[in-house]
Design a protein around this motif. Structure first.
Motif, mmCIF file in Angstrom:
data_model
loop_
_atom_site.group_PDB
_atom_site.id
_atom_site.type_symbol
_atom_site.label_atom_id
_atom_site.label_comp_id
_atom_site.label_asym_id
_atom_site.label_seq_id
_atom_site.Cartn_x
_atom_site.Cartn_y
_atom_site.Cartn_z
ATOM 1 N N GLN A 301 -17.691 -7.368 4.106
ATOM 2 C CA GLN A 301 -16.444 -6.652 4.381
ATOM 3 C C GLN A 301 -15.505 -6.778 3.191
ATOM 4 O OE1 GLN A 301 -16.169 -4.793 7.149
ATOM 5 N NE2 GLN A 301 -18.267 -5.466 7.585
ATOM 6 N N ASN A 302 -15.631 -5.868 2.231
ATOM 7 C CA ASN A 302 -14.770 -5.906 1.048
ATOM 8 C C ASN A 302 -13.454 -5.206 1.334
ATOM 9 O OD1 ASN A 302 -16.540 -7.223 -0.708
ATOM 10 N ND2 ASN A 302 -17.679 -5.328 -1.054
ATOM 11 N N ALA A 303 -12.382 -5.750 0.790
ATOM 12 C CA ALA A 303 -11.075 -5.088 0.920
ATOM 13 C C ALA A 303 -11.101 -3.784 0.154
ATOM 14 C CB ALA A 303 -9.989 -6.004 0.368
ATOM 15 N N GLU A 304 -10.437 -2.791 0.664
ATOM 16 C CA GLU A 304 -10.378 -1.483 0.001
ATOM 17 C C GLU A 304 -9.005 -1.275 -0.622
ATOM 18 O OE1 GLU A 304 -12.622 0.782 -0.615
ATOM 19 O OE2 GLU A 304 -14.203 -0.381 0.330
ATOM 20 N N LEU A 305 -8.989 -0.546 -1.702
ATOM 21 C CA LEU A 305 -7.753 -0.259 -2.422
ATOM 22 C C LEU A 305 -7.061 0.920 -1.747
ATOM 23 C CD1 LEU A 305 -6.458 -1.319 -5.066
ATOM 24 C CD2 LEU A 305 -7.599 0.533 -6.248
ATOM 25 N N ASP A 306 -5.934 0.685 -1.110
ATOM 26 C CA ASP A 306 -5.233 1.729 -0.361
ATOM 27 C C ASP A 306 -3.939 2.054 -1.088
ATOM 28 O OD1 ASP A 306 -4.040 3.397 1.391
ATOM 29 O OD2 ASP A 306 -3.995 2.016 3.097
ATOM 30 N N ILE A 307 -3.855 3.275 -1.639
ATOM 31 C CA ILE A 307 -2.659 3.634 -2.395
ATOM 32 C C ILE A 307 -2.068 4.952 -1.883
ATOM 33 C CG2 ILE A 307 -3.030 2.345 -4.520
ATOM 34 C CD1 ILE A 307 -4.593 4.599 -5.643
ATOM 35 N N SER A 308 -2.023 5.108 -0.571
ATOM 36 C CA SER A 308 -1.495 6.334 0.021
ATOM 37 C C SER A 308 0.003 6.175 0.291
ATOM 38 C CB SER A 308 -2.227 6.642 1.331
ATOM 39 O OG SER A 308 -2.159 5.526 2.194
ATOM 40 N N PHE A 309 0.804 6.208 -0.792
ATOM 41 C CA PHE A 309 2.240 6.011 -0.650
ATOM 42 C C PHE A 309 2.946 7.324 -0.301
ATOM 43 C CE2 PHE A 309 0.726 2.986 -3.915
ATOM 44 C CZ PHE A 309 0.881 1.837 -3.157
ATOM 45 N N ASP A 401 5.372 -12.429 -7.153
ATOM 46 C CA ASP A 401 6.751 -12.279 -7.635
ATOM 47 C C ASP A 401 6.897 -11.049 -8.520
ATOM 48 O OD1 ASP A 401 7.539 -14.560 -6.286
ATOM 49 O OD2 ASP A 401 7.035 -15.876 -7.968
ATOM 50 N N TYR A 402 5.839 -10.692 -9.234
ATOM 51 C CA TYR A 402 5.882 -9.504 -10.098
ATOM 52 C C TYR A 402 6.128 -8.244 -9.271
ATOM 53 C CZ TYR A 402 4.325 -5.878 -13.343
ATOM 54 O OH TYR A 402 4.257 -4.756 -14.133
ATOM 55 N N ILE A 403 5.506 -8.161 -8.093
ATOM 56 C CA ILE A 403 5.708 -7.002 -7.218
ATOM 57 C C ILE A 403 7.045 -7.107 -6.496
ATOM 58 C CG2 ILE A 403 4.822 -5.754 -5.202
ATOM 59 C CD1 ILE A 403 3.235 -5.322 -7.789
ATOM 60 N N ARG A 404 7.422 -8.305 -6.071
ATOM 61 C CA ARG A 404 8.683 -8.476 -5.338
ATOM 62 C C ARG A 404 9.895 -8.169 -6.204
ATOM 63 N NH1 ARG A 404 7.247 -14.094 -2.130
ATOM 64 N NH2 ARG A 404 6.315 -13.124 -0.267
ATOM 65 N N GLU A 405 9.747 -8.276 -7.532
ATOM 66 C CA GLU A 405 10.846 -7.902 -8.418
ATOM 67 C C GLU A 405 11.234 -6.432 -8.224
ATOM 68 O OE1 GLU A 405 10.362 -10.744 -12.385
ATOM 69 O OE2 GLU A 405 9.605 -8.687 -12.382
ATOM 70 N N PHE A 406 10.275 -5.615 -7.795
ATOM 71 C CA PHE A 406 10.508 -4.179 -7.672
ATOM 72 C C PHE A 406 10.633 -3.737 -6.217
ATOM 73 C CE2 PHE A 406 8.422 -4.998 -11.662
ATOM 74 C CZ PHE A 406 9.183 -4.262 -12.553
ATOM 75 N N ALA A 407 9.974 -4.437 -5.316
ATOM 76 C CA ALA A 407 10.079 -4.074 -3.897
ATOM 77 C C ALA A 407 9.518 -5.189 -3.029
ATOM 78 C CB ALA A 407 9.317 -2.771 -3.622
ATOM 79 N N ASP A 408 10.309 -5.609 -2.031
ATOM 80 C CA ASP A 408 9.803 -6.592 -1.063
ATOM 81 C C ASP A 408 8.907 -5.923 -0.034
ATOM 82 O OD1 ASP A 408 10.806 -9.062 -1.885
ATOM 83 O OD2 ASP A 408 12.809 -8.537 -1.162
ATOM 84 N N ASN A 409 9.256 -4.650 0.280
ATOM 85 C CA ASN A 409 8.495 -3.888 1.272
ATOM 86 C C ASN A 409 8.207 -2.495 0.729
ATOM 87 O OD1 ASN A 409 8.547 -5.749 3.731
ATOM 88 N ND2 ASN A 409 10.715 -5.637 3.191
ATOM 89 N N THR A 412 4.060 3.327 3.213
ATOM 90 C CA THR A 412 2.880 4.138 2.923
ATOM 91 C C THR A 412 3.028 5.530 3.533
ATOM 92 O OG1 THR A 412 1.821 3.094 4.825
ATOM 93 C CG2 THR A 412 1.283 2.220 2.656
ATOM 94 N N ALA A 413 2.038 6.395 3.268
ATOM 95 C CA ALA A 413 2.135 7.798 3.668
ATOM 96 C C ALA A 413 2.247 7.979 5.179
ATOM 97 C CB ALA A 413 0.924 8.572 3.135
ATOM 98 N N ASP A 414 1.707 7.035 5.952
ATOM 99 C CA ASP A 414 1.780 7.147 7.410
ATOM 100 C C ASP A 414 3.126 6.676 7.968
ATOM 101 O OD1 ASP A 414 1.619 4.433 7.014
ATOM 102 O OD2 ASP A 414 -0.340 4.182 7.973
ATOM 103 N N LEU A 455 2.911 2.957 -8.868
ATOM 104 C CA LEU A 455 2.751 3.968 -7.822
ATOM 105 C C LEU A 455 3.544 3.697 -6.550
ATOM 106 C CD1 LEU A 455 -1.115 4.548 -8.097
ATOM 107 C CD2 LEU A 455 0.695 5.982 -9.036
ATOM 108 N N ILE A 456 4.113 2.489 -6.403
ATOM 109 C CA ILE A 456 4.687 2.120 -5.100
ATOM 110 C C ILE A 456 5.945 2.895 -4.729
ATOM 111 C CG2 ILE A 456 3.721 -0.203 -5.043
ATOM 112 C CD1 ILE A 456 6.324 -1.293 -6.109
#
Length: 629
Positions: A301-309, A401-409, A412-414, A455-456
């Protein structure tokens, strides 16, 4: 039967908690062309470094046959900044290289006409002739020209990162090793150069082991695929297409096994659930069997890359370019280019290195100003700009922390809101990895992290500058799926032919100081280009009498950027060749009484060789000079 050249026995390598390989044993035979694939951070570069003896092994042994020469192209060039291009590519103990280095040093020395230097030059010429070194010289200039270099006396410290990478590639190829080990060799090569390099490797007589994300390149060159997956190394015969077929069959077989496991587990559980009285008499081996079936899964069960923002809605005006021009010094990079972008346009940008592709992106995003013309950006147009260089990382902070610098939350598209940690998990950064410092990540993992940050924000106009460099094929496939479903505009600079074919349906082609618009993907463009070239050849052969007709509508075009550089190079190279001929003539005249017949023969051969080179370069100079008028 093919001879075994490299033997690997019980190879083991770990980094902290990450297993690169565990007790792997395999062999590599002569003339095998092996593509090494796996997700970023799995250990591809580490394995290459172990093969060439740079990275120590934790356990095991790697053995080469005697007298095998290895050439290694690292991802980051390790060059001497004070050497010239010419000196760097001959930076080896090879006798021919040493002689040619000395020859070049004397040729460009300020006291070149000193009698002592002349005697040194005569001696060197004889040694180079005896070693058949002029063939190496011709080959070096051919490689460097293909890789975009004309002036070979520029110091390494003055080159860009991409240029250094290409010099390093020329250095490795010129040494003609028995085993070529290449880490992402197509990075920083334009499309024409990639196709030349692809043909070069197909004809190469030796072992090639290389890491690349270029699927067309893998398909054309490989006769074997080596995959690193979760610390295991596995080989697949054939090219990349065969690898995909074998992986599909493998997955089908595993799915069948998983279906049988579920069926057996269902029967066993049904038997165990037959009531309390019956359960007391269940033998222990039955219970163990059920536990084994529950624990044993054939499908990872590999994690999938989900980028549907979520993306913002576009307005009527998206982006308009009206007669924009940009020059650097006296070089025209972009001249009077216009385009009005429509909704859902998906445009790829191609052209040789240094032609202005990235400059166009910077003009659009406002990082640079046009010299003339107008750029109009719609009020509802929001750009995401994925830059080629990602040096803005603070490498001492944690991944989370690198991601939290730009957004805590992140939404996605849904419409659902996800934490930075959840999104990192979707981007193949598992819990423990999120706590790692950025400096511990591989180059590809940093690129994937930068992709997430880019992309976020849910922009509706995505601009990607060489996005495929250093990304693994798995990440590229999922990025392509995302871009297929993206509801905004795309503008992509890329040298990855497969990627361009997947995601764009229109091209901006930088060609001869102009930008040509082409409706279609890269393969469509190649077909049209080939047809035009064949048609042009047929027309010339059918109508030779028209060659010299003057047609006002067919005036020669202005010189391209590369042609201007070539003209400058030839303007200095032709006098040098003429001077060399004069020098040999004077040497013969002065030393005539002391020269033997073989000496005259050698000088004569050398003069004929230089004369032929001079004739070719003079002819090319006249052609470019006429075009420049």
């Amino acid at each position: 039967m093919s001879r075994n050249i490299i033997s690997v026995e019980n190879l083991q390598k770990n980094f902290a908690e990450k297993i690169i390989c565990s007790n792997e044993t395999f062999g590599i035979n002569e003339n095998e062309k092996i593509g090494l694939i796996g997700i970023n951070g799995c250990g591809k570069t580490t394995l290459l470094r172990m093969l060439v003896g740079i990275e120590p092994l934790d356990n095991g042994k790697i053995t080469f046959r005697k007298n095998i020469k290895i050439g290694y192209l690292p991802q980051i060039p390790e060059l001497n900044p004070e050497l010239t291009i010419y000196e760097q590519i001959y930076y080896s103990n090879n006798l021919k290289f040493r002689l040619l280095r000395e020859y070049n040093k004397i040729t460009y020395s300020p006291n070149f006409h000193d009698p002592l230097k002349n005697r040194e030059m005569q001696s060197l010429i004889q040694k180079i002739d005896a070693a058949d070194g002029w063939k190496v010289e011709h080959k070096a200039k051919s490689y460097l020209t293909k890789l975009g270099f004309n002036d070979l006396n520029v110091k390494i410290k003055l080159l860009s990162g991409g240029q250094k990478r290409r010099v390093d590639l020329a250095r490795v190829l010129l040494d003609e090793p028995d085993v070529l080990v290449l880490d992402e060799p197509t990075n920083h090569l334009d499309l024409d150069t990639i196709e030349w390099f692809q043909d070069f490797l197909l004809e190469y007589n030796g072992i090639i082991i290389f890491v690349t994300h270029d699927r067309y390149f893998l398909d054309a060159v490989c006769n074997r695929i080596m995959e690193i997956d979760d610390g295991n190394i596995k080989f697949f015969e054939g090219n990349y297409s065969n690898f995909i077929k074998q992986k599909q069959q493998e997955m089908t077989d595993l799915t069948k096994k998983e279906t049988r496991r579920h069926s057996q587990l269902k029967k066993e559980l049904k038997w165990l659930q037959r009531g309390a009285k019956a359960r007391t008499s269940k033998p222990k081996n039955h219970l163990d069997r059920v536990k084994e079936l529950i624990d044993k899964s054939y499908l990872t069960q590999n994690a999938e890359l989900d980028i549907s923002f979520q993306t913002k809605r576009m307005g009527k005006t998206i982006l308009e370019l009206h007669n924009i021009s940009k020059n650097y010094a006296d070089l025209e990079i972009i001249t009077n280019f216009s385009h009005v972008f429509q909704k859902m346009e998906r445009i790829g940008i191609i052209g040789p290195n240094g032609c202005g592709k990235t400059t166009l992106l910077k003009l659009i995003t406002g990082e640079e100003n046009a010299d003339s013309g107008k750029i109009k950006v719609g009020h509802n147009t929001h750009f995401t700009y994925f830059r080629q260089e990602t040096d803005d990382f603070n490498k001492n902070i944690r991944v989370i922390d690198y991601i939290r610098e730009f957004a805590d939350n992140i939404r996605t598209a849904d419409g659902q809101l996800h934490s930075a940690s959840e999104m990192l998990d979707h981007f193949l950064f598992a819990g423990k990895m999120q706590q790692n410092k950025i400096f511990s990540l591989s180059g590809g993992e940093r690129k994937r992290l930068y992709l997430l940050r880019s992309l976020i924000f849910g922009s509706n106009f995505i601009i990607l500058d060489e996005p495929t460099n250093d990304l693994d094929i798995k990440t590229l496939e999922i990025l392509e799926d995302y871009l297929d479903a993206f509801k905004g505009c795309l503008l992509i600079v890329s040298h990855d032919r497969f990627f361009l074919d997947r995601v764009v349906d229109y091209l901006f082609i930088f060609e001869d100081d102009r930008i040509i618009k082409f409706p279609g993907n890269y393969s469509d463009y190649l077909l049209v280009k080939k047809f035009r070239e064949e048609n042009k050849t047929e027309t010339k052969s059918d109508q030779p009498s028209k060659k010299n007709l003057k047609n006002p509508s067919n005036k020669p075009q202005k010189l391209s950027y590369n042609e201007k550089r070539e003209l400058e190079f030839l303007s200095s190279e032709i006098p040098r060749l003429e001077e060399e001929i004069n020098r040999i003539e004077k040497t013969i005249e002065i030393e005539a009484a002391n020269l033997k017949a073989q000496d005259f023969s050698r000088f004569s051969e050398r003069m004929n060789s230089i004369s032929r080179e001079l004739e070719l370069k003079t002819s090319r100079w006249l052609e470019l000079a006429e075009k420049n008028d």
